[in-house]
Write an enzyme that holds these catalytic residues in place. Structure first.
Site, PDB file in Angstrom:
ATOM      1  N   GLY A 162       0.824  -1.203   0.000  1.00  0.00           N
ATOM      2  CA  GLY A 162       0.000   0.000   0.000  1.00  0.00           C
ATOM      3  C   GLY A 162       0.857   1.251   0.000  1.00  0.00           C
ATOM      4  O   GLY A 162       2.042   1.226  -0.358  1.00  0.00           O
ATOM      5  N   GLY A 163       0.263   2.353   0.434  1.00  0.00           N
ATOM      6  CA  GLY A 163       0.980   3.618   0.464  1.00  0.00           C
ATOM      7  C   GLY A 163       2.210   3.558   1.350  1.00  0.00           C
ATOM      8  O   GLY A 163       3.090   4.425   1.255  1.00  0.00           O
ATOM      9  N   GLY A 166      26.449  15.746 -26.052  1.00  0.00           N
ATOM     10  CA  GLY A 166      25.901  16.212 -24.785  1.00  0.00           C
ATOM     11  C   GLY A 166      26.387  15.356 -23.624  1.00  0.00           C
ATOM     12  O   GLY A 166      26.556  15.848 -22.500  1.00  0.00           O
ATOM     13  N   ALA A 167      26.648  14.092 -23.914  1.00  0.00           N
ATOM     14  CA  ALA A 167      27.077  13.192 -22.843  1.00  0.00           C
ATOM     15  C   ALA A 167      28.418  13.632 -22.262  1.00  0.00           C
ATOM     16  O   ALA A 167      28.704  13.434 -21.080  1.00  0.00           O
ATOM     17  CB  ALA A 167      27.140  11.765 -23.359  1.00  0.00           C
TER      18      ALA A 167
HETATM   19  C1  HXC Z   1      -4.842  -5.231  10.037  1.00  0.00           C
HETATM   20  C2  HXC Z   1      -3.616  -6.956   9.182  1.00  0.00           C
HETATM   21  C3  HXC Z   1      -3.312  -6.210   8.036  1.00  0.00           C
HETATM   22  C4  HXC Z   1      -3.829  -4.884   7.951  1.00  0.00           C
HETATM   23  C5  HXC Z   1      -2.337  -8.101   7.889  1.00  0.00           C
HETATM   24  N1  HXC Z   1      -2.988  -8.127   9.040  1.00  0.00           N
HETATM   25  N2  HXC Z   1      -2.502  -6.948   7.240  1.00  0.00           N
HETATM   26  N3  HXC Z   1      -4.360  -6.459  10.169  1.00  0.00           N
HETATM   27  N4  HXC Z   1      -4.557  -4.444   8.971  1.00  0.00           N
HETATM   28  N5  HXC Z   1      -3.531  -4.057   6.924  1.00  0.00           N
HETATM   29  C6  HXC Z   1      -3.012  -9.191  10.030  1.00  0.00           C
HETATM   30  C7  HXC Z   1      -3.717 -10.427   9.567  1.00  0.00           C
HETATM   31  O1  HXC Z   1      -5.085 -10.325   9.802  1.00  0.00           O
HETATM   32  C8  HXC Z   1      -3.081 -11.476  10.446  1.00  0.00           C
HETATM   33  O2  HXC Z   1      -3.638 -11.400  11.724  1.00  0.00           O
HETATM   34  C9  HXC Z   1      -1.664 -11.006  10.561  1.00  0.00           C
HETATM   35  O3  HXC Z   1      -1.692  -9.619  10.260  1.00  0.00           O
HETATM   36  C10 HXC Z   1      -0.730 -11.685   9.579  1.00  0.00           C
HETATM   37  O4  HXC Z   1      -1.282 -11.590   8.294  1.00  0.00           O
HETATM   38  P1  HXC Z   1      -1.484 -12.870   7.349  1.00  0.00           P
HETATM   39  O5  HXC Z   1      -2.399 -12.434   6.262  1.00  0.00           O
HETATM   40  O6  HXC Z   1      -1.858 -14.066   8.154  1.00  0.00           O
HETATM   41  O7  HXC Z   1      -0.016 -13.086   6.836  1.00  0.00           O
HETATM   42  P2  HXC Z   1       0.479 -13.471   5.374  1.00  0.00           P
HETATM   43  O8  HXC Z   1      -0.312 -14.618   4.849  1.00  0.00           O
HETATM   44  O9  HXC Z   1       1.949 -13.627   5.488  1.00  0.00           O
HETATM   45  O10 HXC Z   1       0.132 -12.199   4.439  1.00  0.00           O
HETATM   46  C11 HXC Z   1       0.706 -10.960   4.742  1.00  0.00           C
HETATM   47  C12 HXC Z   1       0.127  -9.852   3.842  1.00  0.00           C
HETATM   48  C13 HXC Z   1      -1.444  -9.882   3.951  1.00  0.00           C
HETATM   49  C14 HXC Z   1       0.568 -10.095   2.387  1.00  0.00           C
HETATM   50  C15 HXC Z   1       0.696  -8.542   4.316  1.00  0.00           C
HETATM   51  O11 HXC Z   1      -1.814  -9.904   5.328  1.00  0.00           O
HETATM   52  C16 HXC Z   1      -2.057  -8.705   3.295  1.00  0.00           C
HETATM   53  O12 HXC Z   1      -2.228  -8.666   2.052  1.00  0.00           O
HETATM   54  N6  HXC Z   1      -2.437  -7.719   4.098  1.00  0.00           N
HETATM   55  C17 HXC Z   1      -3.046  -6.497   3.575  1.00  0.00           C
HETATM   56  C18 HXC Z   1      -1.990  -5.691   2.890  1.00  0.00           C
HETATM   57  C19 HXC Z   1      -2.500  -4.374   2.370  1.00  0.00           C
HETATM   58  O13 HXC Z   1      -3.255  -4.300   1.398  1.00  0.00           O
HETATM   59  N7  HXC Z   1      -2.140  -3.342   3.110  1.00  0.00           N
HETATM   60  C20 HXC Z   1      -2.511  -2.020   2.683  1.00  0.00           C
HETATM   61  C21 HXC Z   1      -3.302  -1.369   3.756  1.00  0.00           C
HETATM   62  S1  HXC Z   1      -3.541   0.265   3.244  1.00  0.00           S
HETATM   63  P3  HXC Z   1      -3.799 -12.692  12.673  1.00  0.00           P
HETATM   64  O14 HXC Z   1      -4.603 -12.184  13.831  1.00  0.00           O
HETATM   65  O15 HXC Z   1      -4.497 -13.723  11.867  1.00  0.00           O
HETATM   66  O16 HXC Z   1      -2.417 -13.084  13.045  1.00  0.00           O
HETATM   67  C22 HXC Z   1      -2.073   1.031   3.530  1.00  0.00           C
HETATM   68  C23 HXC Z   1      -2.109   2.451   3.119  1.00  0.00           C
HETATM   69  C24 HXC Z   1      -1.021   3.243   3.732  1.00  0.00           C
HETATM   70  O17 HXC Z   1      -1.179   0.524   4.047  1.00  0.00           O
HETATM   71  C25 HXC Z   1      -1.263   4.657   3.248  1.00  0.00           C
HETATM   72  C26 HXC Z   1      -0.143   5.560   3.381  1.00  0.00           C
HETATM   73  C27 HXC Z   1      -0.359   6.815   2.611  1.00  0.00           C
END
Ligand code: HXC
Length: 501
Positions: free
Chosen positions: A149-150, A386-387
């Protein structure tokens, strides 16, 4: 209870071949130097929750203080909520006060969904803090798991990104979202793995075999950098050894006489620098230019060199941006820049024009023009068009520019030039029924003799001298010594320049 938390982290990480956040910190820092801060913040000690999803603190690398934070994937997927954000901000504030580098070890699911925009806002605070610290203290990001994500923009704002070959991903939208929105079925690896970001996108600067090597790269980088922009880079005791001298004196043997023949410029760099030690940065991206760190007489410098073994070392959009960023980083952290030139020009063609070679190539000009660190440039074989100007020329502000005697310096090569300069003569030869190919060859040789050499550059002061290749190292060392007291021109009325987009 502390051991229980660590055991839970090990159980979560080790089966996936990954280290825990604490193990990573131990591998990064000098033994026994980690001093943690905010250890239990965000936890609930009564309920047995010890702390949150990030570990923060200080330690040393090769005896020099650094700040470090490591996201702990075993706690809520290392996600960033308000407590994690505040801890990181606290650490960064301290690092800025102490004027010491920040190393971030990233392994996180991104913004904690349950905390909504309050989590997002923490990213905003962190981005601002990284931007404020940029150019003040070195910032290194090591991606040791997902960075989704971000959240990717945090590392993107730092000086260096290190990834590993496996289990290290960066993407703005993950494979699941990509599939849902575009229908594209793609793995995390293909979407944002270490290979992709080192070789294709240029987002990452180092590709490590494993976590250990990734942290070793971070330690290695710090040995060349000062702790902050007001400090000089570290100095190392150096006694010229017979091998360094012999290698430097034989450097000409590494460069073929024919300008059409390639060679690996890294051999030349290694022959010139202390102990042949060169830490290449961005080695897999835009390999037609080579950048990295080395020392001359114990003084760290940044080196920029065209790479004749890849696409004859032509400059293109990627090479321009790669070297521009490196020059700017060196300038921010007071590292002298040594440029080795062997370049046939910019890569011609519509593909490069479409890719924006005008605006992206301009970044390299801005980088050299605004740099105020000592700059020494050596033309090794050829410098066309130019390089010639953009590769650390005197007109852009380099301090000492030298050339090997047989170098070819001109606006363009003889093949292209004859058809422009001698067009009338060639047309007349054709009309008179003379052998046009012979005439072309004649004029080509004439042009080469008259215009493809370093003479004009010497006459107009663009070159300081022709040097014997075997003296290259000693002349670079001497030049850097003379430039040690160079004053940096920091005073200006403007807020900042408006660099090419
Ligand atoms: C809350 C989260 C989470 C999230 C993971 N978890 N991502 N909890 N918010 N964003 C939790 C899971 O529920 C899980 O909890 C534990 O973390 C481990 O995750 P798993 O999925 O079991 O692990 P894995 O299979 O290794 O996969 C990891 C992962 C996947 C690829 C990161 O969890 C995933 O795709 N997460 C979402 C990623 C994403 O889209 N993030 C963007 C958010 S928006 P438990 O309790 O089961 O252990 C963002 C914007 C920022 O970040 C903006 C800035 C400008």
């Amino acid at each position: 209870m502390l051991e229980l938390a660590e055991e839970r982290a090990r159980d979560r990480q080790h089966p996936k071949g990954r280290k825990t956040a604490r193990e990573r910190i131990r591998m990064l820092l000098d033994e026994g130097t980690f001093a943690e801060i905010d250890r239990f913040a965000g936890g609930d000690i009564d309920q047995g929750y010890l702390g949150c999803g990030v570990i923060t603190g200080f330690g040393t690398v090769e005896g020099r203080p650094v700040a470090v934070y490591a996201q702990d994937f075993s706690v809520l997927g290392g996600t960033l909520g308000q407590t994690e954000g505040r801890k990181i901000m606290h650490l960064m504030d301290q690092a800025m006060r102490l004027r010491i580098p920040v190393i971030s070890l990233l392994d996180s699911g991104g913004a904690r969904i349950q905390e909504g925009v309050a989590a997002l806002a923490q990213y905003g605070h962190i981005f601002k803090a990284i931007s404020d610290a940029s150019g003040v203290i070195p910032q290194i990001s090591v991606i040791l798991g997902p960075c989704a994500g971000g959240a990717v923009y945090g590392p993107a704002l730092t000086d260096f990104i290190i990834m590993t070959k496996r289990s290290s991903y960066m993407f703005v939208t993950g494979p699941g979202v990509v599939k849902a929105v575009t229908g594209e079925d793609i793995s995390s690896e293909e979407l944002g793995g270490g290979d992709l970001h080192n070789i294709e996108s240029g987002v990452a600067h180092f590709l490590a075999e494993d976590e250990e090597q990734a942290l070793e790269y971070a330690r290695g980088l710090l040995t060349y950098l000062p702790s902050n922009c007001q400090e000089e880079p570290p100095r190392y005791a150096f006694e010229e050894d017979p091998q360094t001298t012999a290698n430097a004196q034989a450097v000409a043997d590494l460069v073929p006489e024919s300008p059409k023949e390639g060679y690996d410029c890294r051999d030349v760099i290694e022959a010139l620098v202390d102990h042949g030690e060169f830490l290449e940065v961005h080695s897999l991206f835009a390999p037609n230019v080579v950048v990295g760190f080395a020392c001359f007489n114990g003084t760290p410098v940044g080196i920029v060199s065209n790479q004749p073994s890849v696409d004859a070392g032509t400059l293109d959009v990627a090479a321009s941006e790669k070297s521009a960023r490196f020059v700017q980083m060196c300038d921010a952290f007071s590292l002298p820049i040594v440029t080795l030139v062997d370049v046939p020009g910019y890569r011609p063609g519509s593909e490069q024009e479409r890719a924006g070679i005008i605006r992206r190539g301009a970044k390299l000009i801005t980088a050299y023009s605004t740099a105020s660190v000592p700059m020494v440039t050596i033309i090794v074989r050829k410098a066309y068009g130019g390089a010639f100007i953009v590769m650390g020329s005197k007109s852009l502000g380099a301090d000492f520019n030298y050339s090997w005697p047989s170098s070819q310096i001109a606006v363009m090569g003889s093949e292209g030039a004859v058809d422009i300069v001698f067009r009338k003569q060639l047309r007349k030869a054709g009309e008179e029924g003379r052998n046009v190919a012979e005439q072309r060859a004649y004029y080509q040789e004439l042009y080469s003799k008259q215009s493809v050499n370093p003479n004009l550059s010497l006459n107009i002061g663009e070159l300081d001298a022709l040097i014997d290749p075997k003296d290259t190292r000693s002349i670079i060392c001497r030049s850097l010594r003379v430039l040690e007291s160079k004053r940096r021109n920091v005073a200006s009325d403007r807020y900042h320049n408006n660099p090419p987009q």
